[in-house]
Enzyme design. Structure first.
Site, PDB file in Angstrom:
ATOM      1  N   HIS A  71      11.835  26.080 -14.277  1.00 45.29           N
ATOM      2  CA  HIS A  71      12.096  27.094 -13.255  1.00 45.29           C
ATOM      3  C   HIS A  71      12.989  28.181 -13.825  1.00 45.29           C
ATOM      4  O   HIS A  71      13.911  27.927 -14.596  1.00 45.29           O
ATOM      5  CB  HIS A  71      12.647  26.487 -11.963  1.00 45.29           C
ATOM      6  CG  HIS A  71      14.015  25.875 -12.041  1.00 45.29           C
ATOM      7  ND1 HIS A  71      15.171  26.584 -11.795  1.00 45.29           N
ATOM      8  CD2 HIS A  71      14.405  24.605 -12.283  1.00 45.29           C
ATOM      9  CE1 HIS A  71      16.216  25.779 -11.886  1.00 45.29           C
ATOM     10  NE2 HIS A  71      15.790  24.566 -12.186  1.00 45.29           N
ATOM     11  N   ASP A  73      14.483  30.620 -11.842  1.00 48.75           N
ATOM     12  CA  ASP A  73      15.574  31.031 -10.956  1.00 48.75           C
ATOM     13  C   ASP A  73      16.808  30.189 -11.214  1.00 48.75           C
ATOM     14  O   ASP A  73      16.731  29.093 -11.780  1.00 48.75           O
ATOM     15  CB  ASP A  73      15.165  30.942  -9.487  1.00 48.75           C
ATOM     16  CG  ASP A  73      14.946  29.510  -9.025  1.00 48.75           C
ATOM     17  OD1 ASP A  73      14.265  28.751  -9.749  1.00 48.75           O
ATOM     18  OD2 ASP A  73      15.438  29.135  -7.945  1.00 48.75           O
ATOM     19  N   GLU A 126      13.068  27.545  -7.217  1.00 51.26           N
ATOM     20  CA  GLU A 126      13.314  26.095  -7.219  1.00 51.26           C
ATOM     21  C   GLU A 126      14.636  25.743  -6.565  1.00 51.26           C
ATOM     22  O   GLU A 126      14.763  24.673  -5.951  1.00 51.26           O
ATOM     23  CB  GLU A 126      13.278  25.577  -8.664  1.00 51.26           C
ATOM     24  CG  GLU A 126      13.262  24.066  -8.791  1.00 51.26           C
ATOM     25  CD  GLU A 126      14.657  23.424  -8.826  1.00 51.26           C
ATOM     26  OE1 GLU A 126      14.752  22.184  -8.716  1.00 51.26           O
ATOM     27  OE2 GLU A 126      15.654  24.175  -8.971  1.00 51.26           O
ATOM     28  N   GLU A 127      15.638  26.608  -6.692  1.00 48.17           N
ATOM     29  CA  GLU A 127      16.953  26.311  -6.139  1.00 48.17           C
ATOM     30  C   GLU A 127      16.993  26.440  -4.611  1.00 48.17           C
ATOM     31  O   GLU A 127      17.981  26.068  -3.987  1.00 48.17           O
ATOM     32  CB  GLU A 127      18.011  27.240  -6.748  1.00 48.17           C
ATOM     33  CG  GLU A 127      18.220  27.080  -8.244  1.00 48.17           C
ATOM     34  CD  GLU A 127      18.944  25.797  -8.619  1.00 48.17           C
ATOM     35  OE1 GLU A 127      19.394  25.074  -7.698  1.00 48.17           O
ATOM     36  OE2 GLU A 127      19.064  25.512  -9.820  1.00 48.17           O
ATOM     37  N   GLU A 149      14.257  20.067 -16.682  1.00 53.41           N
ATOM     38  CA  GLU A 149      15.601  19.978 -16.100  1.00 53.41           C
ATOM     39  C   GLU A 149      16.541  19.418 -17.164  1.00 53.41           C
ATOM     40  O   GLU A 149      16.102  18.686 -18.057  1.00 53.41           O
ATOM     41  CB  GLU A 149      15.629  19.073 -14.864  1.00 53.41           C
ATOM     42  CG  GLU A 149      14.871  19.588 -13.652  1.00 53.41           C
ATOM     43  CD  GLU A 149      15.548  20.759 -12.969  1.00 53.41           C
ATOM     44  OE1 GLU A 149      16.730  21.049 -13.292  1.00 53.41           O
ATOM     45  OE2 GLU A 149      14.908  21.393 -12.109  1.00 53.41           O
ATOM     46  N   HIS A 328      25.455  24.673 -11.903  1.00 52.56           N
ATOM     47  CA  HIS A 328      26.071  25.404 -10.783  1.00 52.56           C
ATOM     48  C   HIS A 328      27.571  25.646 -10.953  1.00 52.56           C
ATOM     49  O   HIS A 328      28.215  26.115 -10.019  1.00 52.56           O
ATOM     50  CB  HIS A 328      25.837  24.679  -9.447  1.00 52.56           C
ATOM     51  CG  HIS A 328      24.402  24.468  -9.104  1.00 52.56           C
ATOM     52  ND1 HIS A 328      23.994  23.923  -7.892  1.00 52.56           N
ATOM     53  CD2 HIS A 328      23.249  24.723  -9.799  1.00 52.56           C
ATOM     54  CE1 HIS A 328      22.670  23.856  -7.862  1.00 52.56           C
ATOM     55  NE2 HIS A 328      22.204  24.333  -9.011  1.00 52.56           N
TER      56      HIS A 328
END
Length: 355
Positions: A71, A73, A126-127, A149, A328
């Site tokens: 992903h 994003d 995806e987030e 991931e 994050h």
């Protein structure tokens, strides 16, 4: 932005170029455009923007297909992009542009293989609600799927928990404070404690977090007028294999009665990949070829794996460099040496798989 000058930096240009283009969910356009250009420059047969805004690159035209789905994003919060002592800092370098860039670089190096097609997809959103993965799920039917991931270069992830969000709404008639009647707020607190108590009882005797129900209270609001008082809870649950989202909502309705339960977003069930497959064996060989001792991990989060794997029904796994503890966070970072090693792992793994 910075301009990599050394040979070492040129070897990770796909990664640094992606990270330099800040792309929180909903604002992925610049990163998608850059990545499609990058895939063309690396020799992909075609690279384009699909109907959902995903970046898609293909090499080869064989009847058998390997999809590498990452992903593009990121979680919001721009971080100055820099390299210090062999470590790249920047939003998304771990979650999950490291894995996506690794896919692009490894597939470019493998090149076209007779009888096979490699498809690299940088999915959007995806987030949030995984709109990119939901768009592609019925448009492909691969023989093998690798999801991107961060799980470190020497580990393969085989499972991700399900998730289910809900709003719990409680309304009560206004009563005098001396009446002894529970308020809407008190009932809301009791409801949360009952949900938490159920999870704790369910989790007794279960050693792995992957097998447990993990609940969290995300927000609470309340208010009143002359005749009614109300309270609303927003609850999140990470679910194991043996509790579906629908089953969870039914259990919550029992626990929270007479409160109203409203499902939120897109609930997804947990998913566990098969361990003894040609795909897994190929990636383990790649890890060993780089001097690593491979291991497996089952994650407490949810990923696009949960959306595509049940539909595609093919052997699948999750791979990507980086430490997910930095996901994050304000100091998101990835070792460039680890990234380069992960590219080599995937290179060996793909060559083994299609040989």
């Amino acid at each position: 932005m910075f301009s990599p000058a050394s040979q070492k930096m040129s070897e990770v240009r796909t990664l640094t170029g992606l990270v330099e283009r800040y792309s929180p969910s909903g604002s992925e356009g610049a990163a998608v455009a850059w990545l499609t250009d990058r895939m063309r420059a690396l020799g992909f047969t075609e690279a384009f923007l699909d109907g959902a805004g995903n970046a898609v690159g293909k090499i080869g035209a064989g009847p058998r297909q390997v999809i590498l789905l990452g992903h593009i994003d990121t979680f919001p919060g721009e971080i100055p992009v820099r390299v210090e002592a062999g470590t790249l800092y920047g939003r998304g370098c771990v979650d999950a542009k490291g894995a996506l860039a690794c896919f692009v670089d490894a597939v470019a190096e493998v090149g076209a293989v007779e009888g096979w097609q490699f498809v690299v997809i940088g999915a959007v959103d995806e987030e949030r609600n995984s709109e990119g993965a939901r768009y592609i799920v019925d448009r492909y039917a691969p023989d093998f799927a690798i999801l991107g991931e961060p799980n470190r270069w020497d580990r393969v992830a085989l499972g991700y928990k399900g998730s289910a969000w809900a709003e719990v709404s409680i309304q009560r008639a206004m009563a005098h404070t001396a009446s002894g009647e529970p308020t809407a707020c008190e009932q809301a607190v009791d409801t949360w404690l009952a949900v938490k108590g159920f999870a704790e009882a369910f989790n007794q005797g279960k050693a792995r977090a992957f097998d447990k129900v993990l609940t969290s209270l995300q927000s609470i609001e309340s208010g009143a007028d002359e005749f009614q008082q109300w309270a609303r809870l927003r609850l999140a649950a990470r679910l194991p294999l043996d509790i579906s989202p629908q089953g969870w909502y039914q259990r919550m309705a029992e626990i929270a009665a007479p409160a109203q339960i409203t499902p939120l977003g897109f609930p997804v069930p947990a998913w566990q990949c098969q361990k003894n497959t040609p795909l897994v064996r190929a990636l383990l060989r790649g890890i060993r070829a780089q001097g690593g001792t491979p291991s497996f991990v089952y994650k407490t989060g949810t990923a696009d794996l949960n959306i595509v794997a049940p539909v595609w029904g093919c052997p699948a796994l999750v791979y990507g460099p980086g430490d997910s503890a930095y996901d994050h966070t304000p100091d998101e970072q990835i070792s460039l040496d680890e990234y380069a090693r992960a590219v080599q792992v995937l290179l060996v793994g793909l060559k083994t798989l299609v040989s």
